[in-house]
Design a protein around this motif. Structure first.
Motif, mmCIF file in Angstrom:
data_model
loop_
_atom_site.group_PDB
_atom_site.id
_atom_site.type_symbol
_atom_site.label_atom_id
_atom_site.label_comp_id
_atom_site.label_asym_id
_atom_site.label_seq_id
_atom_site.Cartn_x
_atom_site.Cartn_y
_atom_site.Cartn_z
ATOM 1 N N LYS A 177 -0.134 -5.074 -5.708
ATOM 2 C CA LYS A 177 -1.504 -4.624 -5.929
ATOM 3 C C LYS A 177 -2.423 -5.063 -4.797
ATOM 4 C CE LYS A 177 -1.310 -4.279 -10.959
ATOM 5 N NZ LYS A 177 -1.409 -5.028 -12.210
ATOM 6 N N GLY A 178 -3.325 -4.150 -4.417
ATOM 7 C CA GLY A 178 -4.285 -4.457 -3.370
ATOM 8 C C GLY A 178 -3.752 -4.315 -1.958
ATOM 9 N N ARG A 179 -2.507 -3.895 -1.848
ATOM 10 C CA ARG A 179 -1.899 -3.706 -0.524
ATOM 11 C C ARG A 179 -1.422 -2.259 -0.396
ATOM 12 N NH1 ARG A 179 3.126 -6.951 -0.854
ATOM 13 N NH2 ARG A 179 3.397 -6.213 1.276
ATOM 14 N N GLU A 180 -1.547 -1.716 0.794
ATOM 15 C CA GLU A 180 -0.968 -0.391 1.036
ATOM 16 C C GLU A 180 0.422 -0.592 1.613
ATOM 17 O OE1 GLU A 180 -1.841 3.543 3.707
ATOM 18 O OE2 GLU A 180 -3.397 2.861 2.322
ATOM 19 N N THR A 181 1.415 -0.207 0.862
ATOM 20 C CA THR A 181 2.795 -0.419 1.290
ATOM 21 C C THR A 181 3.542 0.910 1.339
ATOM 22 O OG1 THR A 181 3.530 -0.768 -0.997
ATOM 23 C CG2 THR A 181 2.908 -2.726 0.255
ATOM 24 N N SER A 182 4.596 0.921 2.112
ATOM 25 C CA SER A 182 5.477 2.084 2.131
ATOM 26 C C SER A 182 6.280 2.105 0.841
ATOM 27 C CB SER A 182 6.422 2.006 3.331
ATOM 28 O OG SER A 182 7.303 0.895 3.188
ATOM 29 N N LEU A 183 6.847 3.256 0.529
ATOM 30 C CA LEU A 183 7.698 3.343 -0.649
ATOM 31 C C LEU A 183 8.905 2.429 -0.490
ATOM 32 C CD1 LEU A 183 8.397 4.533 -3.383
ATOM 33 C CD2 LEU A 183 9.387 6.523 -2.216
ATOM 34 N N SER A 184 9.462 2.384 0.706
ATOM 35 C CA SER A 184 10.650 1.544 0.923
ATOM 36 C C SER A 184 10.318 0.066 0.707
ATOM 37 C CB SER A 184 11.227 1.762 2.327
ATOM 38 O OG SER A 184 10.248 1.622 3.321
ATOM 39 N N PHE A 238 7.369 14.109 1.954
ATOM 40 C CA PHE A 238 6.198 13.264 1.742
ATOM 41 C C PHE A 238 6.338 12.026 2.614
ATOM 42 C CE2 PHE A 238 9.195 11.793 -1.450
ATOM 43 C CZ PHE A 238 8.985 10.424 -1.574
ATOM 44 N N THR A 239 5.209 11.395 2.879
ATOM 45 C CA THR A 239 5.163 10.282 3.823
ATOM 46 C C THR A 239 5.563 8.971 3.160
ATOM 47 O OG1 THR A 239 3.386 11.398 5.009
ATOM 48 C CG2 THR A 239 3.695 9.057 5.473
ATOM 49 N N ASN A 240 6.521 8.301 3.744
ATOM 50 C CA ASN A 240 6.989 7.019 3.232
ATOM 51 C C ASN A 240 5.883 5.961 3.287
ATOM 52 O OD1 ASN A 240 8.534 4.800 2.502
ATOM 53 N ND2 ASN A 240 9.875 4.856 4.271
ATOM 54 N N ALA A 241 5.151 5.941 4.395
ATOM 55 C CA ALA A 241 4.225 4.846 4.687
ATOM 56 C C ALA A 241 3.154 4.635 3.623
ATOM 57 C CB ALA A 241 3.566 5.081 6.043
ATOM 58 N N THR A 262 10.291 8.126 8.236
ATOM 59 C CA THR A 262 8.867 8.471 8.244
ATOM 60 C C THR A 262 8.532 9.479 7.156
ATOM 61 O OG1 THR A 262 8.769 8.071 10.624
ATOM 62 C CG2 THR A 262 6.969 9.341 9.660
ATOM 63 N N ALA A 263 9.239 10.588 7.177
ATOM 64 C CA ALA A 263 9.006 11.658 6.205
ATOM 65 C C ALA A 263 10.235 11.790 5.310
ATOM 66 C CB ALA A 263 8.722 12.973 6.912
ATOM 67 N N ILE A 264 10.024 11.677 4.002
ATOM 68 C CA ILE A 264 11.124 11.751 3.037
ATOM 69 C C ILE A 264 11.268 13.193 2.569
ATOM 70 C CG2 ILE A 264 11.968 10.949 0.801
ATOM 71 C CD1 ILE A 264 10.192 8.409 1.281
ATOM 72 N N ASP A 265 12.391 13.809 2.915
ATOM 73 C CA ASP A 265 12.660 15.184 2.487
ATOM 74 C C ASP A 265 13.737 15.177 1.410
ATOM 75 O OD1 ASP A 265 15.001 14.655 3.885
ATOM 76 O OD2 ASP A 265 14.600 16.100 5.490
ATOM 77 N N ALA A 266 14.162 16.356 0.983
ATOM 78 C CA ALA A 266 15.123 16.455 -0.118
ATOM 79 C C ALA A 266 16.446 15.777 0.218
ATOM 80 C CB ALA A 266 15.354 17.920 -0.483
ATOM 81 N N ALA A 267 16.896 15.928 1.456
ATOM 82 C CA ALA A 267 18.173 15.318 1.856
ATOM 83 C C ALA A 267 18.081 13.796 1.807
ATOM 84 C CB ALA A 267 18.562 15.793 3.245
#
Length: 213
Positions: free
Chosen positions: A55-62, A4-7, A99-104
């Motif tokens: 709230k109100g902001r689009e943030t990455s998971l990190s 899934f996408t971090n961003a 960028t992309a968070i995988d299982a590893a």
């Protein structure tokens, strides 16, 4: 391979804050039986403050995890603020620049958070703490991946493992913190930290699961 996408995944932390706030009274009730009774209040305060900043902001998971970790570490009292603060900050560090968070990557994130908690505390599995939830959850996730299961299947396996770990604390005698002074009287009650940890790991996993492609 699923990822899934971090961003665009910062909203997971807002959902996480909602679950903690929903469970504020429950977590404090559990804590009140063998602890200070403020776990739910402190957790809800910290997660709520972090959510207000996101709230109100689009943030990455990190970025969202880093915001949460910083608030818990610097602005929330009690024993759990620093522990969860370190955990979320370590989570964020492992995802930074990914960028992309995988299982590893998800496994590395979980291990970094676990190691961060273990580095600042002396608890181990069996001491009636959040580690009784966290360790079996991580072990189960890793085992599922090593068996060739998909990222989604590993996330699905993690949740019941975390909840079983939480439930195991009912039959443990507290060895760490205020509850340890109660000795055998701490039997029969869930540990509040183990309970909040199960909520956190479940919500993170559900959020990741829903975003897999």
């Amino acid at each position: 391979m699923q990822s899934f996408t971090n961003a665009s995944a910062g909203a997971i932390v807002l959902s996480l804050a909602d679950r903690i706030i929903e469970n504020r009274a429950y977590l404090s009730e559990i804590d009140g039986k063998i602890g200070d009774g403020d776990h739910g209040v402190n957790m809800a305060k910290g997660f709520g403050m972090a959510a207000d900043r996101l709230k109100g902001r689009e943030t990455s998971l990190s970025e969202a995890l880093d915001t949460l970790g910083t608030v818990l570490m610097t602005e929330i009292g009690g024993s759990m603020g620093p522990l969860y603060g370190v955990m979320f900050t370590e989570f964020a560090e492992k995802l930074d620049g990914v960028t992309a968070i995988d299982a590893a990557t998800y496994s590395r994130m979980l291990h970094a958070g676990l190691e961060g908690i273990q580095a600042i505390g002396s608890a181990k599995v069996g001491d009636k703490t959040l580690l009784d939830t966290f360790v079996p959850a991580v072990d189960t996730f890793d085992a599922a991946v090593s068996e060739g299961k998909s990222f989604g299947e590993a996330l699905d396996a993690l949740v019941p493992a975390a909840e079983a770990g939480r439930d195991s604390t009912r039959d443990l005698v507290a060895k760490i913190g205020r509850a340890s002074r109660l000795g055998e009287r701490s039997l029969g009650v869930l540990d509040a930290g183990a309970t909040s940890c199960a909520i956190i790991l479940k919500e993170l996993s559900l959020g990741a699961r829903a975003r897999l492609v």
